[in-house]
Design an enzyme around this catalytic site. Structure first.
Site, PDB file in Angstrom:
ATOM      1  N   THR A   1       0.824  -1.220   0.000  1.00 15.99           N
ATOM      2  CA  THR A   1       0.000   0.000   0.000  1.00 15.99           C
ATOM      3  C   THR A   1       0.855   1.266   0.000  1.00 15.99           C
ATOM      4  OG1 THR A   1      -1.692  -1.202   1.226  1.00 15.99           O
ATOM      5  CG2 THR A   1      -1.842   1.191   1.271  1.00 15.99           C
TER       6      THR A   1
ATOM      7  N   PRO B   1       0.505   5.892  -0.228  1.00 19.61           N
ATOM      8  CA  PRO B   1      -0.445   6.987   0.006  1.00 19.61           C
ATOM      9  C   PRO B   1      -1.431   7.146  -1.160  1.00 19.61           C
ATOM     10  CG  PRO B   1       1.769   7.664   0.627  1.00 19.61           C
ATOM     11  CD  PRO B   1       1.906   6.309  -0.001  1.00 19.61           C
TER      12      PRO B   1
ATOM     13  N   GLU C   1      -6.542  -5.980   4.141  1.00 18.70           N
ATOM     14  CA  GLU C   1      -6.674  -7.193   3.315  1.00 18.70           C
ATOM     15  C   GLU C   1      -7.932  -7.145   2.451  1.00 18.70           C
ATOM     16  OE1 GLU C   1      -5.055 -10.677   4.127  1.00 18.70           O
ATOM     17  OE2 GLU C   1      -3.737  -9.974   5.723  1.00 18.70           O
TER      18      GLU C   1
HETATM   19  C1  FAD Z   1      -4.308  -1.542  10.496  1.00 23.76           C
HETATM   20  C2  FAD Z   1      -3.937  -1.665   9.058  1.00 23.76           C
HETATM   21  C3  FAD Z   1      -2.906  -2.520   8.681  1.00 23.76           C
HETATM   22  C4  FAD Z   1      -2.514  -2.620   7.340  1.00 23.76           C
HETATM   23  N1  FAD Z   1      -1.456  -3.432   6.995  1.00 23.76           N
HETATM   24  C5  FAD Z   1      -0.987  -3.406   5.718  1.00 23.76           C
HETATM   25  C6  FAD Z   1       0.216  -4.112   5.365  1.00 23.76           C
HETATM   26  O1  FAD Z   1       0.812  -4.808   6.184  1.00 23.76           O
HETATM   27  N2  FAD Z   1       0.680  -4.019   4.102  1.00 23.76           N
HETATM   28  C7  FAD Z   1       0.044  -3.268   3.144  1.00 23.76           C
HETATM   29  O2  FAD Z   1       0.538  -3.233   2.014  1.00 23.76           O
HETATM   30  N3  FAD Z   1      -1.101  -2.585   3.441  1.00 23.76           N
HETATM   31  C8  FAD Z   1      -1.628  -2.636   4.702  1.00 23.76           C
HETATM   32  N4  FAD Z   1      -2.757  -1.920   5.035  1.00 23.76           N
HETATM   33  C9  FAD Z   1      -3.401  -1.111   4.009  1.00 23.76           C
HETATM   34  C10 FAD Z   1      -4.758  -1.626   3.561  1.00 23.76           C
HETATM   35  O3  FAD Z   1      -4.581  -2.791   2.791  1.00 23.76           O
HETATM   36  C11 FAD Z   1      -5.469  -0.493   2.801  1.00 23.76           C
HETATM   37  O4  FAD Z   1      -5.771   0.510   3.759  1.00 23.76           O
HETATM   38  C12 FAD Z   1      -6.724  -0.973   2.101  1.00 23.76           C
HETATM   39  O5  FAD Z   1      -6.403  -1.815   1.021  1.00 23.76           O
HETATM   40  C13 FAD Z   1      -7.570   0.194   1.576  1.00 23.76           C
HETATM   41  O6  FAD Z   1      -6.795   1.101   0.855  1.00 23.76           O
HETATM   42  P1  FAD Z   1      -6.878   2.680   1.181  1.00 23.76           P
HETATM   43  O7  FAD Z   1      -6.750   2.848   2.633  1.00 23.76           O
HETATM   44  O8  FAD Z   1      -5.925   3.376   0.293  1.00 23.76           O
HETATM   45  O9  FAD Z   1      -8.352   3.086   0.775  1.00 23.76           O
HETATM   46  P2  FAD Z   1      -8.848   3.447  -0.713  1.00 23.76           P
HETATM   47  O10 FAD Z   1      -8.457   2.399  -1.670  1.00 23.76           O
HETATM   48  O11 FAD Z   1      -8.461   4.841  -1.012  1.00 23.76           O
HETATM   49  O12 FAD Z   1     -10.422   3.382  -0.526  1.00 23.76           O
HETATM   50  C14 FAD Z   1     -11.169   4.407   0.165  1.00 23.76           C
HETATM   51  C15 FAD Z   1     -12.631   3.967   0.203  1.00 23.76           C
HETATM   52  O13 FAD Z   1     -13.130   3.821  -1.151  1.00 23.76           O
HETATM   53  C16 FAD Z   1     -13.620   2.504  -1.343  1.00 23.76           C
HETATM   54  N5  FAD Z   1     -13.364   2.097  -2.715  1.00 23.76           N
HETATM   55  C17 FAD Z   1     -12.165   2.077  -3.356  1.00 23.76           C
HETATM   56  N6  FAD Z   1     -12.318   1.629  -4.623  1.00 23.76           N
HETATM   57  C18 FAD Z   1     -13.642   1.336  -4.757  1.00 23.76           C
HETATM   58  C19 FAD Z   1     -14.444   0.810  -5.815  1.00 23.76           C
HETATM   59  N7  FAD Z   1     -13.909   0.489  -6.995  1.00 23.76           N
HETATM   60  N8  FAD Z   1     -15.764   0.653  -5.621  1.00 23.76           N
HETATM   61  C20 FAD Z   1     -16.323   0.987  -4.418  1.00 23.76           C
HETATM   62  N9  FAD Z   1     -15.638   1.477  -3.387  1.00 23.76           N
HETATM   63  C21 FAD Z   1     -14.313   1.649  -3.543  1.00 23.76           C
HETATM   64  C22 FAD Z   1     -12.867   1.652  -0.343  1.00 23.76           C
HETATM   65  O14 FAD Z   1     -13.532   0.434  -0.077  1.00 23.76           O
HETATM   66  C23 FAD Z   1     -12.816   2.591   0.851  1.00 23.76           C
HETATM   67  O15 FAD Z   1     -14.045   2.558   1.514  1.00 23.76           O
HETATM   68  C24 FAD Z   1      -3.197  -1.856   6.349  1.00 23.76           C
HETATM   69  C25 FAD Z   1      -4.252  -1.002   6.731  1.00 23.76           C
HETATM   70  C26 FAD Z   1      -4.619  -0.905   8.058  1.00 23.76           C
HETATM   71  C27 FAD Z   1      -5.750   0.019   8.429  1.00 23.76           C
END
Ligand code: FAD
Length: 381
Positions: free
Chosen positions: A123, A125, A355
């Site tokens: 992941t 920003p 995940e």
């Molecule tokens: C505690 C924690 C631990 C984590 N650990 C890891 C790790 O070890 N390694 C790693 O790589 N990542 C990790 N992550 C990251 C995590 O995988 C991401 O936060 C997650 O995939 C969502 O991405 P984002 O936060 O950028 O949200 P975004 O992708 O920006 O999404 C924002 C919102 O829009 C929605 N959305 C996005 N696209 C669509 C669509 N096409 N249709 C409808 N809705 C949509 C999403 O569901 C969400 O509600 C972790 C996150 C947390 C909170």
């Protein structure tokens, strides 16, 4: 159709249940006050190893138990009945098993032995759900690679001594490669404060980090498939953990409903409380079978993506509702830090995000149906 667990599954569940009762439940109050120090976790893992619980999914050639997915699901559920974030030792990210012999010796084996700690850095920003949109790059510099970019929300990112970093290696084809990058190669990290004190995510900064050609995990430009394999594997465990947390919270709610008296009678004699208990029990049971069902698909070698997405989507929502009702039934006590309910209330919220968010699970499930990959309710056949 037989819903009963077999003798081996019952025996393993019994052993883990006794371990939770003897070793973990007595540590809950301490954990809620000051967390679980790493040396205490290690001590507990060594104790568990002594009676054979080590490397649940790790192949026997590395000394692991190599348990079937259903049995692992049962274990994850039992362990999650306590808020003490214990996990059995002897594990490593599944994609490390795709490493070559040298990398296995340098990363996989020491990780399994608990001597090294890695993190999975996908992941960024600007790229979460749409992980293929990552902007971190790796460019060739002679025989080496130079990596530039930022990773965020990386679990264990502030403590890890190496990271599995995904970077774009071919801008034209959007080829992504996985690299094994030691912290000593020059990346830095900063922790991210979150709602629940779980998973300890961090942001990683990579500025002209130089790694040798031997740092490539798998094949150049083929890293995205590896990343998706990692993400898919964890979803089973999350669903099973939700079942364990919900079981404990419901048990607490039922006990308290029988003990707590208002207006001269137990609060459990009120329909308002009874309905909360009934809804929790029904949803918990549905979640339990979805989680086991997804594990069963994995064990029989079927494509478990669809059932795992349903299990993760449902169970992570279910546990939030069950914890919330349990907290409500406990009234003011539920809101205190003397009980694990408020901790779970905050912690489980993240399970609907990492995940693959709820929305991503829904995308997977609906796409399978709309594209005809899966028949409605027909994936049992
Ligand atoms: C505690 C924690 C631990 C984590 N650990 C890891 C790790 O070890 N390694 C790693 O790589 N990542 C990790 N992550 C990251 C995590 O995988 C991401 O936060 C997650 O995939 C969502 O991405 P984002 O936060 O950028 O949200 P975004 O992708 O920006 O999404 C924002 C919102 O829009 C929605 N959305 C996005 N696209 C669509 C669509 N096409 N249709 C409808 N809705 C949509 C999403 O569901 C969400 O509600 C972790 C996150 C947390 C909170």
């Amino acid at each position: 159709m037989d819903f009963a667990l077999n003798d081996e599954q019952l025996a393993i569940r019994g052993t883990v249940r006794r371990f939770v009762a003897a070793e973990l439940l007595p540590r809950e109050a301490g954990f809620l006050r000051h967390g679980l120090p790493r040396d205490e976790l290690r001590e507990l893992q060594d104790k568990a190893r002594a009676f054979g619980f080590w490397g649940l999914a790790t192949p026997e050639e590395y000394g692991g138990m190599d348990l079937p997915a259903i049995t692992r699901s049962i274990v994850h559920t039992e362990l999650a009945t306590t808020c003490v974030p214990f996990r059995f030792g002897g594990t490593a990210d599944n994609i490390l098993f795709h490493a070559n012999a040298e990398q296995r010796a340098e990363y996989l084996v020491p990780t399994i032995e608990g001597e090294r700690l890695g993190c999975f850095a996908l992941t960024e920003p600007g790229a979460g759900s749409d992980a293929s949109a990552i902007a971190t790059t790796a460019r060739r510099a002679g025989d080496d690679w130079l990596i530039n970019g930022q990773k965020t929300f990386i679990t264990n990112g502030n403590d890890a001594d190496y990271a599995i970093v995904f970077a774009v290696t071919d801008r034209d084809t959007r080829g992504i490669t996985a690299f094994l990058v030691d912290r000593t190669a020059g990346w830095t990290s900063t922790p991210i404060a979150t709602m629940g004190s779980w998973h300890e995510p961090a942001t990683l900064f990579l500025d002209e980090v130089r790694v040798p050609a031997t740092a490539v995990l798998g094949e150049v430009d083929k890293g995205f498939e590896l990343a998706m394999r990692w993400v898919g594997a964890g979803r089973h465990a999350i669903a099973a953990q939700c079942v364990g947390i919900a079981t404990r919270c419901l048990r607490m709610a039922v006990d308290y409903a029988g003990l707590r008296r208002t207006f001269g009678r137990a609060i459990g004699s009120n329909q308002a409380i009874q309905w909360m208990i009934a809804d929790s029990e029904t949803e918990l049971e549905a979640g339990r079978w979805l989680a086991l069902r997804a594990a069963w698909d994995a064990d029989r070698g079927a494509d478990a993506r669809h059932s795992t997405a349903m299990a993760k989507l449902y169970c992570t929502g279910m546990v939030g509702r069950v914890v919330d009702r349990a907290l409500q039934i406990h009234g003011g006590m539920g809101y205190t830090k003397d009980l694990p309910l408020e901790w779970w209330y905050r912690a489980v919220r993240a399970m609907r995000i990492f995940e693959g968010t709820d929305e991503v699970q829904r995308l997977i499930i609906s796409r399978d149906l709309l594209r005809g990959h899966t028949r409605i309710g027909g994936h049992v056949a």
